[in-house]
Design a protein around this motif. Structure first.
Motif, PDB file in Angstrom:
ATOM      1  N   VAL A 130       0.285   4.532  -2.174  1.00 16.05           N
ATOM      2  CA  VAL A 130      -0.612   5.681  -1.975  1.00 16.05           C
ATOM      3  C   VAL A 130       0.131   7.007  -2.071  1.00 16.05           C
ATOM      4  CG1 VAL A 130      -2.366   4.475  -0.634  1.00 16.05           C
ATOM      5  CG2 VAL A 130      -0.473   5.593   0.558  1.00 16.05           C
ATOM      6  N   TYR A 131       1.352   7.047  -1.510  1.00 14.06           N
ATOM      7  CA  TYR A 131       2.099   8.301  -1.565  1.00 14.06           C
ATOM      8  C   TYR A 131       2.596   8.598  -2.972  1.00 14.06           C
ATOM      9  CZ  TYR A 131       2.015   9.514   3.361  1.00 14.06           C
ATOM     10  OH  TYR A 131       1.612   9.907   4.604  1.00 14.06           O
TER      11      TYR A 131
ATOM     12  N   THR B 231      -8.373  11.917  -3.307  1.00 13.60           N
ATOM     13  CA  THR B 231      -7.009  12.347  -3.604  1.00 13.60           C
ATOM     14  C   THR B 231      -6.508  11.780  -4.942  1.00 13.60           C
ATOM     15  OG1 THR B 231      -6.269  10.525  -2.200  1.00 13.60           O
ATOM     16  CG2 THR B 231      -6.283  12.701  -1.216  1.00 13.60           C
TER      17      THR B 231
ATOM     18  N   PHE C   2       4.087   8.089 -12.112  1.00 13.27           N
ATOM     19  CA  PHE C   2       4.415   6.922 -11.283  1.00 13.27           C
ATOM     20  C   PHE C   2       5.632   6.181 -11.840  1.00 13.27           C
ATOM     21  CE2 PHE C   2       3.670   2.286 -10.559  1.00 13.27           C
ATOM     22  CZ  PHE C   2       3.919   2.286  -9.202  1.00 13.27           C
TER      23      PHE C   2
ATOM     24  N   ILE D 268      -6.096   8.662  -5.770  1.00 10.68           N
ATOM     25  CA  ILE D 268      -5.341   7.411  -5.685  1.00 10.68           C
ATOM     26  C   ILE D 268      -6.179   6.253  -6.223  1.00 10.68           C
ATOM     27  CG2 ILE D 268      -4.322   5.761  -4.055  1.00 10.68           C
ATOM     28  CD1 ILE D 268      -3.667   8.302  -2.299  1.00 10.68           C
TER      29      ILE D 268
ATOM     30  N   TYR E 123       7.281  19.167  -5.826  1.00  7.79           N
ATOM     31  CA  TYR E 123       6.202  20.158  -5.940  1.00  7.79           C
ATOM     32  C   TYR E 123       6.656  21.415  -6.685  1.00  7.79           C
ATOM     33  CZ  TYR E 123       3.262  17.293  -3.004  1.00  7.79           C
ATOM     34  OH  TYR E 123       2.485  16.254  -2.527  1.00  7.79           O
TER      35      TYR E 123
ATOM     36  N   PHE F  82      -0.912   9.818   5.651  1.00  2.00           N
ATOM     37  CA  PHE F  82      -1.517   8.523   5.969  1.00  2.00           C
ATOM     38  C   PHE F  82      -0.766   7.986   7.190  1.00  2.00           C
ATOM     39  CE2 PHE F  82      -2.216   9.116   1.416  1.00  2.00           C
ATOM     40  CZ  PHE F  82      -3.577   8.938   1.339  1.00  2.00           C
TER      41      PHE F  82
ATOM     42  N   ALA G 282      -2.734  17.057  -7.127  1.00  2.00           N
ATOM     43  CA  ALA G 282      -1.717  16.825  -6.095  1.00  2.00           C
ATOM     44  C   ALA G 282      -1.007  18.122  -5.698  1.00  2.00           C
ATOM     45  CB  ALA G 282      -0.701  15.799  -6.589  1.00  2.00           C
TER      46      ALA G 282
ATOM     47  N   ARG H 299      -5.173  13.722 -11.514  1.00  2.00           N
ATOM     48  CA  ARG H 299      -4.440  13.366 -10.300  1.00  2.00           C
ATOM     49  C   ARG H 299      -3.218  14.256 -10.052  1.00  2.00           C
ATOM     50  NH1 ARG H 299       0.122  10.303  -9.388  1.00  2.00           N
ATOM     51  NH2 ARG H 299       0.340   9.742 -11.579  1.00  2.00           N
ATOM     52  N   MET H 300      -2.380  14.434 -11.063  1.00  2.00           N
ATOM     53  CA  MET H 300      -1.130  15.169 -10.852  1.00  2.00           C
ATOM     54  C   MET H 300      -1.376  16.659 -10.612  1.00  2.00           C
ATOM     55  SD  MET H 300       1.345  13.002 -13.364  1.00  2.00           S
ATOM     56  CE  MET H 300       2.586  14.206 -13.622  1.00  2.00           C
TER      57      MET H 300
ATOM     58  N   LEU I  31       1.006   7.830  -5.740  1.00  6.63           N
ATOM     59  CA  LEU I  31      -0.112   8.280  -6.565  1.00  6.63           C
ATOM     60  C   LEU I  31      -0.662   9.628  -6.095  1.00  6.63           C
ATOM     61  CD1 LEU I  31      -1.978   4.907  -7.162  1.00  6.63           C
ATOM     62  CD2 LEU I  31      -0.461   6.107  -8.721  1.00  6.63           C
ATOM     63  N   ALA I  32      -0.283  10.043  -4.900  1.00 10.45           N
ATOM     64  CA  ALA I  32      -0.782  11.333  -4.401  1.00 10.45           C
ATOM     65  C   ALA I  32       0.212  12.454  -4.684  1.00 10.45           C
ATOM     66  CB  ALA I  32      -1.047  11.225  -2.896  1.00 10.45           C
ATOM     67  N   ARG I  33       1.183  12.198  -5.523  1.00  6.67           N
ATOM     68  CA  ARG I  33       2.211  13.204  -5.812  1.00  6.67           C
ATOM     69  C   ARG I  33       2.096  13.717  -7.248  1.00  6.67           C
ATOM     70  NH1 ARG I  33       3.284  13.769  -1.185  1.00  6.67           N
ATOM     71  NH2 ARG I  33       4.723  12.554   0.043  1.00  6.67           N
ATOM     72  N   PRO I  34       2.553  14.952  -7.466  1.00  2.00           N
ATOM     73  CA  PRO I  34       2.479  15.486  -8.829  1.00  2.00           C
ATOM     74  C   PRO I  34       3.642  15.013  -9.706  1.00  2.00           C
ATOM     75  CG  PRO I  34       3.322  17.160  -7.350  1.00  2.00           C
ATOM     76  CD  PRO I  34       3.041  15.954  -6.505  1.00  2.00           C
TER      77      PRO I  34
ATOM     78  N   LYS J 185       1.349   4.893   6.993  1.00  2.00           N
ATOM     79  CA  LYS J 185       2.411   4.831   5.977  1.00  2.00           C
ATOM     80  C   LYS J 185       3.323   6.041   6.200  1.00  2.00           C
ATOM     81  CE  LYS J 185      -0.064   1.790   3.307  1.00  2.00           C
ATOM     82  NZ  LYS J 185      -1.174   1.612   4.211  1.00  2.00           N
TER      83      LYS J 185
ATOM     84  N   GLY K   7       0.787  -1.232   0.000  1.00  2.00           N
ATOM     85  CA  GLY K   7       0.000   0.000   0.000  1.00  2.00           C
ATOM     86  C   GLY K   7       0.816   1.278   0.000  1.00  2.00           C
ATOM     87  N   GLN K   8       2.154   1.160   0.018  1.00  2.00           N
ATOM     88  CA  GLN K   8       2.998   2.360   0.027  1.00  2.00           C
ATOM     89  C   GLN K   8       2.785   3.180  -1.252  1.00  2.00           C
ATOM     90  OE1 GLN K   8       4.604   3.223   2.726  1.00  2.00           O
ATOM     91  NE2 GLN K   8       5.488   5.091   1.881  1.00  2.00           N
TER      92      GLN K   8
END
Lengths: 270, 337
Positions: free
Chosen positions: A96-97, B71, A105, B73, B126, B103, B96, B92-93, A99-102, B106, A93-94
């Motif tokens: 998640v971080y 978010t 992947f 994901i 960013y 989380f 973000a 998504r991007m 996919l939550a970044r700009p 995590k 599940g790591q």
């Protein structure tokens, strides 16, 4: 700073931070470096025995075969952890971080995984070349062409890293859809070993060799090893061209697998 | 201004049923049996800029799945979501850049490196220029008191220190919405209090919209202004914390101790527990006047001690959590309204 420059910078910083972390724990890889050294020593003895009664096999003499093994094992030892790490990240599940970044992947994973792997390659290379010189003398590079062999070999190894990354990434991302995907990697690993790592593909029977040439596996280990032990500028360019084509195909495959699997990401447990 | 809006947001998961026995296992290779889990079922939400929202629910209620859909994901199976005017799954991007995520289970920090390295990396991710990053890092180091351990590898930090670094890391790019999924999990009371104070500061001083999931009622009471409770994948309560707390005011816990043995049975009111000279009651003040209850208790004997307390908020939420179906959850929520 322009947008493309900022975008490029993020991936280079990811790679540099990953390399810093790798540096912090370089000593923990000592066992792997020793194992590689042991493999090289054992195979040099095996080749010494094999070549006791003959000077050449399929155009390779003892020195060529030993150096072939030294170089062919470099991508295997240096670039084999991509699958396990990415697969684990998807399963625990790591992701998640990520996919939550700009960022992308796949490019971010590339920077984080390939950067430190190239550092590993440098250490394995130093071990392998030191042993090679000690066991069978210098590699069989034609006089006056050493200046061309070194960059060609480096480019070939980097292309091998890229190819391994995209292929292993594609296999790892099957975890988006499948609960268990280790079997794919097991098959991949064994094929990579048989097709061009343990022995040059010239040693294979005609039919097997003909099939092997249509797979990406020779581009992993055979290509850099062949460039070192039988260097010829035009042949080397052709080898690098084929490697680059496989890298492109594997990159497209990994993008397709990501696009197909992205909708099915499952992250349980918080 | 609405920053989060969902309509009928839902997500289903498919999982393979593991059959028992050799024959069934063989059969499942050819014809696998699948189970559909409806993790989130048609959630409608509207969150305004600057709101501080508690998103509550028991384990498996669909909280994390909802956050992950908001978010970008996870892709929703149905319905729509707009966050900062964007479709999280498609943009998504871009999204973000405007949101921060923490989380609790995590880590976004590099385990073997100090937080300063992770901050440098996130600054690049960013697309923050060096001067702005240095200024922003300085502000966060001061606000979160990170200076003593900014250069210490993350693996050597306590959990509380690490969580402070995690939250600071999620704020580097000045997000407009901060999603926190159980940020205080595993923290001791002091560290929890520190995190709550920091979140409250963020709300007051920066106007950040905070979307918080937590199992800790203290987090919710101290930080949030609105509570949404989801259960079995649907919203069963959506009201301000004031209203939720007001529910607690309607129910009182009355404890009494008499000088000697006394009859603890009251008309229409069963004691929660009792001994021969003491009893505890839960009084619904919409049905029984508190004054009348106390008078009756005084008639039963000489009172040596009397306590009147609000029903703990935790009990109200627990009653909703304990329900075994969506209908039961709605009934539990309604019964306590």
């Amino acid at each position: 700073m322009s947008r493309p420059a900022l975008a490029l910078r993020k991936y280079s910083v990811i790679a540099s931070v990953a390399i810093r972390e790798k540096f912090a724990y370089l000593a923990s890889s000592t066992a792997r470096y020793l194992t590689y050294g042991l493999f090289v020593f054992v195979f040099s003895r095996i080749w010494a025995a094999v070549y006791a009664g003959q000077a050449s096999i399929a155009g390779y003499d003892r020195v060529m075969s030993t150096w072939y093994f030294i170089v062919a094992e470099l991508p295997i030892f240096s670039f084999s952890a991509f699958f396990a790490r990415v697969s684990e990240e998807l399963k625990n599940g790591q992701i998640v971080y990520r996919l939550a970044r700009p960022y992308g992947f796949i490019p971010a994973s590339f920077a984080e995984r390939v950067g430190p792997a190239l550092l590993d390659l440098a250490v394995f290379g130093a071990v392998g070349f030191a042993l090679g010189f000690a066991l069978v003398g210098p590699p069989p590079v034609p006089a006056g062409l050493a200046f061309a062999v070194v960059p060609a070999l480096v480019v070939s190894l980097v292309l091998s890293a890229c190819l391994q990354f995209f292929l292993q990434m594609s296999l790892a991302m099957t975890a988006f859809r499948l609960e268990e995907n280790d079997a794919f990697y097991w098959i991949y690993q064994k094929l990579a070993l048989v097709v061009g790592t343990l022995i040059p593909i010239e040693f294979l029977p005609d039919a097997a060799r003909a099939i092997a040439r249509w797979t990406p596996f020779p581009a992993i280990a055979w290509s850099p090893a062949r460039i070192l032990v039988a260097f010829e500028p035009r042949a080397a360019l052709s080898i690098l061209g084929v490697q680059a084509a496989w890298v492109l195909a594997a990159a497209l495959l990994s993008s397709a697998v990501f696009a197909a699997g992205r909708r099915h990401v499952v992250v349980n447990g918080g | 201004m609405t920053v989060i809006e969902t309509r009928g947001l839902s997500r289903t998961f498919e999982s393979r049923v593991r059959p028992r026995g050799f024959a069934a296992s063989l059969k499942s290779i050819v014809k696998p049996e699948k189970r559909i889990v409806n993790a989130v079922r048609g959630i409608d939400l509207e969150v305004e800029a600057g709101e501080v929202l508690a998103f509550l629910g028991p384990n498996g209620a669909g909280k994390s799945t909802t956050i992950k859909m908001l978010t970008g994901i996870l892709h929703p199976s149905g319905g729509t979501a707009r966050v900062l005017g964007l479709d999280p799954a498609r943009d998504r991007m871009k999204l973000a850049m405007g949101i921060g995520t923490v989380f609790g289970q995590k880590s976004q920090l590099w385990y073997h490196l100090p937080a300063s390295d992770s901050f440098r990396l996130l600054g690049a991710v960013y697309e923050i220029d060096d001067a702005t990053l240095a200024r922003r890092t300085g502000e966060l180091v001061e606000r979160f008191a990170l200076a003593p351990y900014l250069e210490t590898p993350i693996r050597k930090l306590s959990l509380g220190e690490r969580v402070r670094c995690e939250i600071a890391a999620s704020l580097l790019h000045k997000p407009r919405i901060l999603f926190l999924d159980e940020p205080t999990i595993g923290l001791d009371v002091v560290a929890k209090r520190e995190v709550r104070v920091l979140l409250d500061e963020l709300r007051r001083e920066d106007g950040v919209t905070i979307f918080l999931t937590s199992h800790d009622i203290g987090d919710i009471e101290k930080v949030c202004k609105r509570a949404i409770i989801i259960h079995h994948g649907t919203v069963v309560v959506d009201e301000s914390m004031k209203e939720l707390k007001h529910r607690a005011l309607k129910r009182k816990r009355v404890g009494v101790k008499w000088a000697g043995p006394a009859d603890s049975s009251l008309p229409g009111l069963e004691p929660l527990k009792h001994t021969e000279d003491a009893a505890k009651y839960e009084v619904d003040t919409t049905k029984h006047r508190l004054e009348d209850v106390i008078k009756v208790l005084a008639d039963r004997g000489e009172i040596v001690d009397l306590t009147v307390e609000d029903e703990p908020l935790e009990d109200i939420i627990a009653a909703i959590f304990a329900s075994r179906s969506e209908e039961e959850a709605h009934v539990a929520a309604g019964a306590r309204a």
